[in-house]
Write an enzyme that holds these catalytic residues in place. Structure first.
Site, short mmCIF file in Angstrom:
data_model
loop_
_atom_site.label_atom_id
_atom_site.label_comp_id
_atom_site.label_asym_id
_atom_site.label_seq_id
_atom_site.Cartn_x
_atom_site.Cartn_y
_atom_site.Cartn_z
N ASN A 1 0.61 -1.24 -0.11
CA ASN A 1 -0.06 0.14 0.10
C ASN A 1 0.76 1.20 -0.06
O ASN A 1 2.01 1.18 0.66
CB ASN A 1 -0.76 0.02 1.42
CG ASN A 1 -0.38 0.63 2.40
OD1 ASN A 1 -0.42 1.87 2.46
ND2 ASN A 1 0.31 -0.25 3.49
N PHE B 1 -1.83 8.04 4.52
CA PHE B 1 -2.26 8.76 5.39
C PHE B 1 -3.81 9.42 4.94
O PHE B 1 -3.93 10.68 5.57
CB PHE B 1 -1.71 9.62 6.24
CG PHE B 1 -0.79 9.00 7.17
CD1 PHE B 1 -0.45 7.86 7.40
CD2 PHE B 1 0.37 9.90 7.64
CE1 PHE B 1 0.62 7.18 7.93
CE2 PHE B 1 1.41 9.23 8.62
CZ PHE B 1 1.56 7.94 8.78
N SER C 1 5.71 4.89 8.97
CA SER C 1 4.96 4.59 7.46
C SER C 1 5.80 4.99 6.19
O SER C 1 6.43 6.13 6.55
CB SER C 1 3.54 5.39 7.68
OG SER C 1 2.62 4.51 8.32
N ASN D 1 4.87 6.09 3.45
CA ASN D 1 4.13 6.81 2.26
C ASN D 1 4.04 8.23 2.47
O ASN D 1 3.35 8.97 1.76
CB ASN D 1 3.06 6.10 2.17
CG ASN D 1 3.06 4.68 1.72
OD1 ASN D 1 3.88 4.42 0.97
ND2 ASN D 1 2.15 3.86 2.57
N THR D 2 4.78 8.79 3.71
CA THR D 2 4.53 10.18 3.78
C THR D 2 6.06 10.88 3.71
O THR D 2 6.82 10.10 4.65
CB THR D 2 4.05 10.63 5.17
OG1 THR D 2 2.76 10.30 5.16
CG2 THR D 2 4.21 11.97 5.58
N LYS E 1 5.56 3.71 17.20
CA LYS E 1 5.66 2.42 16.29
C LYS E 1 6.86 2.48 15.22
O LYS E 1 6.96 3.49 14.47
CB LYS E 1 4.28 2.56 15.41
CG LYS E 1 4.12 1.33 14.43
CD LYS E 1 2.67 1.10 13.99
CE LYS E 1 2.44 0.01 12.87
NZ LYS E 1 1.15 0.00 12.45
N ASN F 1 5.73 -1.60 11.35
CA ASN F 1 5.21 -1.05 10.25
C ASN F 1 5.48 -1.95 8.97
O ASN F 1 6.11 -3.09 8.91
CB ASN F 1 5.50 0.27 10.04
CG ASN F 1 4.23 1.14 9.61
OD1 ASN F 1 3.57 0.66 8.48
ND2 ASN F 1 3.90 2.02 10.27
C1 LIG Z 1 -3.67 -0.82 3.60
C2 LIG Z 1 -2.59 -0.65 4.76
C3 LIG Z 1 -2.87 0.45 5.43
C4 LIG Z 1 -2.05 0.83 6.84
N1 LIG Z 1 -2.11 1.93 7.01
C5 LIG Z 1 -1.03 2.26 8.28
C6 LIG Z 1 -1.42 3.39 8.89
O1 LIG Z 1 -2.07 4.18 8.49
N2 LIG Z 1 -0.74 3.64 10.10
C7 LIG Z 1 0.10 2.45 10.53
O2 LIG Z 1 0.88 2.79 11.63
N3 LIG Z 1 0.28 1.50 10.17
C8 LIG Z 1 -0.37 1.38 8.62
N4 LIG Z 1 -0.48 -0.10 8.30
C9 LIG Z 1 0.44 -1.06 8.60
C10 LIG Z 1 -0.11 -2.16 9.52
O3 LIG Z 1 -0.69 -1.39 10.59
C11 LIG Z 1 0.72 -3.11 9.96
O4 LIG Z 1 1.91 -2.65 10.90
C12 LIG Z 1 1.44 -3.95 9.00
O5 LIG Z 1 0.69 -4.04 7.70
C13 LIG Z 1 1.99 -5.09 9.17
O6 LIG Z 1 1.07 -6.10 9.61
P1 LIG Z 1 0.34 -7.33 8.78
O7 LIG Z 1 1.39 -7.73 7.97
O8 LIG Z 1 -0.70 -7.95 9.57
O9 LIG Z 1 -0.53 -6.43 7.84
C14 LIG Z 1 -1.19 -0.36 7.12
C15 LIG Z 1 -1.13 -1.45 6.34
C16 LIG Z 1 -1.92 -1.79 5.13
C17 LIG Z 1 -2.09 -3.14 4.62
#
Ligand SMILES: Cc1cc2nc3c(=O)[nH]c(=O)nc-3n(C[C@H](O)[C@H](O)[C@H](O)COP(=O)(O)O)c2cc1C
Length: 369
Positions: A116, A120, A181, A183-184, A219, A248
């Site tokens: 992704n 934000f 994250s 993406n910022t 985080k 993350n």
């Molecule tokens: C579509 C998407 C959007 C995400 N947006 C955020 C976010 O806004 N803030 C954040 O701290 N992590 C975000 N994450 C990261 C997740 O919270 C997590 O740390 C990461 O996906 C690893 O966990 P997973 O393998 O169970 O998905 C996002 C993940 C995905 C897949």
């Protein structure tokens, strides 16, 4: 059943469209008191053996929904009714923003992963605060994850986080400073201790000033060098933070630009958890996230020292009952090991643990439920 629905129907649609539809369905569920309560009774963790306490907050079960799904705090109660022990909403920025242009969410089905670059997208702190004031139909632990507004320059980052924290800390069961994250632009640079110290100090002052003193966590990214993981851990201890969420998404992949989550992240996420535990022991609450797919993964993270575990991508592929199912399996496994509480599992295989791991509790054992 869900696998069939996923392969035959859902994966044919744009990933973000399915995401918004799911959020809307859960928001609707959150607004229907009777259905919400019935589902909560059937699916939420109710076994006392699953209860964990961390930083003064009581969680009905250790597995929660990671940040990024409920970006606008629209459906935390719906997610809790499906069996998550807590829901981390956000990332929420002080000012609303549209995020990156679409498409920005991609499934890698064979790899059980997602990429992704959402950036934000959210309606901002004031809007989320209005929604959070309405949450309270079913018991749900809500963590609030805050980030930097994209247009705010790095030199004003701390003030921007503080603005978000002032709005949201009083409404959060715990607050998370997200500096990880991908993406910022420039966000992850804030993980450097020289920038992170003033930022966390300023946000902590806000969190400490709420009537109940809101617990504060940070985080981190899986792409930090090991010594930088240690440096953030030392800083968290020095500043008296309550915990660290690791990790993350990773930018170490060759596909679409953005952060990779799911199965390919599993090994590094576990490695970071182990490193953190070796550094801080049980002085901080560790929340492990990244590549968690099933009860074996949850068990492994608990053994390695996580008090709480989160998932997002595992839920995408596992289906709506994913968290409920894992909590149930966890209940059975705790008893099978002759234990009475999930808290007895936490940190059992971590270095320096007083308890030797019993049979079947070795790291990496895949023994089913
Ligand atoms: C579509 C998407 C959007 C995400 N947006 C955020 C976010 O806004 N803030 C954040 O701290 N992590 C975000 N994450 C990261 C997740 O919270 C997590 O740390 C990461 O996906 C690893 O966990 P997973 O393998 O169970 O998905 C996002 C993940 C995905 C897949």
């Amino acid at each position: 059943m869900y696998r069939l629905v996923f392969t035959q129907v859902l994966r044919r649609f744009d990933a973000e469209a399915v995401h918004h539809l799911t959020v809307r369905a859960l928001a609707l569920l959150s607004a229907l008191p009777l259905v919400k309560r019935l589902l909560h009774r059937a699916l939420a963790p109710h076994d006392p053996a699953l209860r964990v306490s961390a930083f003064g907050v009581h969680f009905p079960g250790p597995l929660g929904l990671a940040a990024g799904f409920d970006k606008d705090a629209a459906c935390a109660e719906g997610a809790a009714a499906l069996g998550f022990g807590h829901v981390e909403v956000g990332t929420i920025t002080a000012h609303g923003q549209p995020g990156n242009p679409r498409p920005r969410l991609f499934r890698l089905v064979r790899e059980r992963a997602v990429v992704n670059r959402m950036g934000f997208n959210n309606a901002g702190a004031a809007s989320a605060a209005r929604r959070l004031r309405r949450v309270r139909g079913v018991p749900v632990v809500v963590g609030v994850n805050i980030g930097k507004t994209k247009v705010v320059p790095e030199s004003e980052a701390a003030a921007d986080y503080v603005a978000g924290a002032k709005e949201l800390a009083p409404l959060a069961d715990y607050l998370v400073v997200n500096v990880s994250s991908p993406n910022t632009p420039g966000l992850r640079d804030l993980q450097a201790v020289s920038l992170l110290r003033p930022l966390l100090t300023a946000v902590k002052e806000v969190a400490d000033g709420t009537p109940r003193r809101t617990p504060l966590l940070v985080k981190i990214a899986p792409d930090l060098a090991d010594e930088d993981v240690d440096a953030v851990a030392d800083l968290a201890l020095e500043l008296g933070l309550d915990g660290i969420i690791a990790t993350n998404t990773t930018i170490r992949h060759s596909g679409e630009t953005g952060g990779l989550s799911g199965r390919p992240l599993k090994a590094r996420s576990l490695e970071v958890l182990r490193r953190l535990r070796a550094r801080v022991g049980d002085r901080l609450t560790l929340v492990s996230v990244g590549g968690v797919e099933d009860v074996d993964d949850v068990w492994e993270r608990l053994l390695a020292g996580a008090t709480l575990v989160q998932g997002y991508t595992g839920w995408v592929y596992g289906g709506p009952l994913w968290a409920s199912h894992i909590h149930r399996q966890l209940s059975r496994r705790i008893r099978r090991h002759g234990l009475t509480s999930v808290t007895e599992v936490i940190g059992r295989t971590a270095p320096g643990s007083a308890t030797a791991p019993g049979p079947g509790t070795r790291t990496g054992t895949r023994t089913g439920s």
